[in-house]
Design an enzyme around this catalytic site. Sequence first.
Site, PDB file in Angstrom:
ATOM      1  NE  ARG A  38      -4.352  -1.533   1.692  1.00 58.13           N
ATOM      2  CZ  ARG A  38      -5.242  -2.045   2.534  1.00 58.13           C
ATOM      3  NH1 ARG A  38      -4.999  -2.046   3.827  1.00 58.13           N
ATOM      4  NH2 ARG A  38      -6.360  -2.535   2.085  1.00 58.13           N
ATOM      5  CE  LYS A 203     -16.848 -14.469  10.262  1.00 53.07           C
ATOM      6  NZ  LYS A 203     -17.123 -13.201  10.980  1.00 53.07           N
ATOM      7  N   GLY A 353      -7.487  -7.287   0.527  1.00 55.06           N
ATOM      8  CA  GLY A 353      -6.190  -7.127   1.169  1.00 55.06           C
ATOM      9  C   GLY A 353      -5.433  -8.438   1.264  1.00 55.06           C
ATOM     10  N   GLY A 377     -12.732  -4.014   1.078  1.00 51.80           N
ATOM     11  CA  GLY A 377     -14.123  -3.616   1.271  1.00 51.80           C
ATOM     12  C   GLY A 377     -14.578  -2.614   0.226  1.00 51.80           C
TER      13      GLY A 377
HETATM   14  P1  ADP Z   1      -9.595 -10.625   1.265  1.00 54.42           P
HETATM   15  O1  ADP Z   1      -8.879  -9.791   2.303  1.00 54.42           O
HETATM   16  O2  ADP Z   1      -8.723 -10.916   0.098  1.00 54.42           O
HETATM   17  O3  ADP Z   1     -10.925 -10.019   0.890  1.00 54.42           O
HETATM   18  P2  ADP Z   1     -10.764 -12.337   3.256  1.00 54.42           P
HETATM   19  O4  ADP Z   1     -10.387 -11.335   4.303  1.00 54.42           O
HETATM   20  O5  ADP Z   1     -12.186 -12.502   2.922  1.00 54.42           O
HETATM   21  O6  ADP Z   1      -9.919 -12.037   1.922  1.00 54.42           O
HETATM   22  O7  ADP Z   1     -10.274 -13.781   3.694  1.00 54.42           O
HETATM   23  C1  ADP Z   1      -8.925 -14.068   3.934  1.00 54.42           C
HETATM   24  C2  ADP Z   1      -8.792 -15.153   4.951  1.00 54.42           C
HETATM   25  O8  ADP Z   1      -9.558 -16.284   4.643  1.00 54.42           O
HETATM   26  C3  ADP Z   1      -7.361 -15.610   5.072  1.00 54.42           C
HETATM   27  O9  ADP Z   1      -6.847 -15.206   6.301  1.00 54.42           O
HETATM   28  C4  ADP Z   1      -7.469 -17.140   4.961  1.00 54.42           C
HETATM   29  O10 ADP Z   1      -6.670 -17.817   5.896  1.00 54.42           O
HETATM   30  C5  ADP Z   1      -8.934 -17.389   5.237  1.00 54.42           C
HETATM   31  N1  ADP Z   1      -9.379 -18.668   4.681  1.00 54.42           N
HETATM   32  C6  ADP Z   1      -9.308 -19.085   3.408  1.00 54.42           C
HETATM   33  N2  ADP Z   1      -9.740 -20.355   3.292  1.00 54.42           N
HETATM   34  C7  ADP Z   1     -10.094 -20.758   4.523  1.00 54.42           C
HETATM   35  C8  ADP Z   1     -10.607 -21.980   5.062  1.00 54.42           C
HETATM   36  N3  ADP Z   1     -10.820 -23.031   4.291  1.00 54.42           N
HETATM   37  N4  ADP Z   1     -10.862 -22.021   6.386  1.00 54.42           N
HETATM   38  C9  ADP Z   1     -10.630 -20.958   7.162  1.00 54.42           C
HETATM   39  N5  ADP Z   1     -10.148 -19.783   6.722  1.00 54.42           N
HETATM   40  C10 ADP Z   1      -9.875 -19.683   5.416  1.00 54.42           C
HETATM   41 MG    MG Z   2      -9.170  -9.648   4.433  1.00 54.56          MG
END
Ligand code: ADP
Ligand code: MG
Length: 396
Positions: A38, A203, A353, A377
Site C-alpha cells: 500500500r 466468510k 487485502g 471492502g
Molecule cells: P480478502 O482480504 O482478500 O478479501 P478475506 O479477508 O475474505 O480475503 O479472507 C482471507 C482469509 O480467509 C485468510 O486469512 C485465509 O486464511 C482465510 N481462509 C481461506 N480459506 C479458509 C478456510 N478453508 N478455512 C478458514 N479460513 C480460510
Molecule cells: Mg481480508
Amino acid sequence: MARSLDDLLAEGVTGRRVLLRADLNVPLDGQTITDDGRIRASLPTLQALREAGARVLVAAHLGRPKGAPDPRYSLAPVAARLGELLDAEVPLAADVAGDDARARAAALGDGDVLLLENVRFEAAETSKDDAERGELADRLAALADVYVDDAFGAVHRRHASVYDVARRLPHAAGRLVAAERDVLTRLTTDPARPYVVVLGGSKVSDKLGVIEALLPRVDRLLVGGGMCFTFLAAQGHGVGTSLLEADQVDTCRRLLAEAGDRIVLPVDVVVAPEFSADAPTTTVGVDAIPGDQMGLDVGPRTVELFGRELGGARTVFWNGPMGVFELAPFQAGTRGVAEAVAAVDGLSVVGGGDSAAAVRQLGLDEAAYGHISTGGGASLEFLEGRELPGLAVLED
Ligand code: ADP
Ligand code: MG
C-alpha cells in the site's frame, strides 16, 4: 467526473499545501512492516505532487486504535519506510491536526512531505456524529489549501479525513483512486465475456452482497476458501469441522437454486484435524470430508477445474484466498488459482487485502495482473453498485 490530479497539477500547486489522504494501512509484526504494497501504491501521486513543488501533508490511518493515541498504532514505521522509498526525509507529526501538525505544516518547503499521526487517534475520525467529524475536518482543512484523496481502501467510509474534509477544500482524485475507479468501472460496465469471478476468503456473510450483485452479471462464479463449506453444506455435504455459517445455509441454497448452473464449487479439498501448519493433511472428495476434520484448502482437482474455467475467460475478478495460504500446507489452492488468474488473456483484477498479500507472499509476478486493487471492502462495495461516500464527495 471528479477533478483529476492532472487538472490540479495544470492549475499549479507550487508552494501550495496539499492534504493528501493516503491508504498506508500496512500489516505490521510489532514495528516491522510485513507487506509495504500500500505504501508503494501511494507513491505515484505523492511523487507527482512533490515534483510539482507542492508542500504535502499526508493523512492516513493504521489499524484500529480506540480513538486515542496508542504507540502500537503509531505511523512511525510507515514514515520510515516512506522516507526510504521516496529517498527523502519524511517527518512524522506528533498529532493529527494539533499544535505539532500546525507548526510543522507551516514550516514545510516546496516539495517537502509531512506525515500526520494516525488519523484514528482522533475519535472524531470515525464518529457517526456529523458535528464531531466536522470539527476534526475543520482542523485538518485549516492545515492545507487543497485536498487530494488517494486512499481507495477508505473511500467506502464516511470518515472525517475521507469525506468531511473534501467538502471543505478544493479537491481532486489521486492517481490510485482514479485507476481503481476506472478499472472497477470496466468490471461493472459491459465486461468482455466470458466474465468469471472467483471468490474465497473466510466468510460468506462478508461477501453475500457482492455475490447477489454479481451473480446476474457473471458467466461463472467460482467459490473456494472458507466460504465454500456453507455452499457445500447447502448441497447436503457433510463439512466436518470446516468453517460453516449455519445461518447462511438457506441463502446459499437459494443462490444455488437460482443460479446453480453458473456457480462452480470445489470437487476436492485438503483437510486436517486442526488449524495448524504441522497437522497431517489429506485430500478428499467433497462428498467424503471426515466428520472430525476441517477443510483448509481446495484440492488439486478443483484447481484444475477452476483453471479450465479461467482459461477461457476474457474478464476475471478474484477476491479471497482459496485456502489458509498463511500456512504452507494450505497454499497450493491459492497459488494455483493466482497463477490461472495471472494467465488470463484479458482483464484480470485482484481485489482484497489478503488476496493481494497472497500474490506478493507467494512470490507471484504482480505485473502479470491487469490490476491489483488496494481496497478490499471498497472494491467489493463498488462492485455491489453502492455509492461510496469518498468517491461521491469528489464529484462536486
Ligand atoms: P480478502 O482480504 O482478500 O478479501 P478475506 O479477508 O475474505 O480475503 O479472507 C482471507 C482469509 O480467509 C485468510 O486469512 C485465509 O486464511 C482465510 N481462509 C481461506 N480459506 C479458509 C478456510 N478453508 N478455512 C478458514 N479460513 C480460510
Ligand atoms: Mg481480508
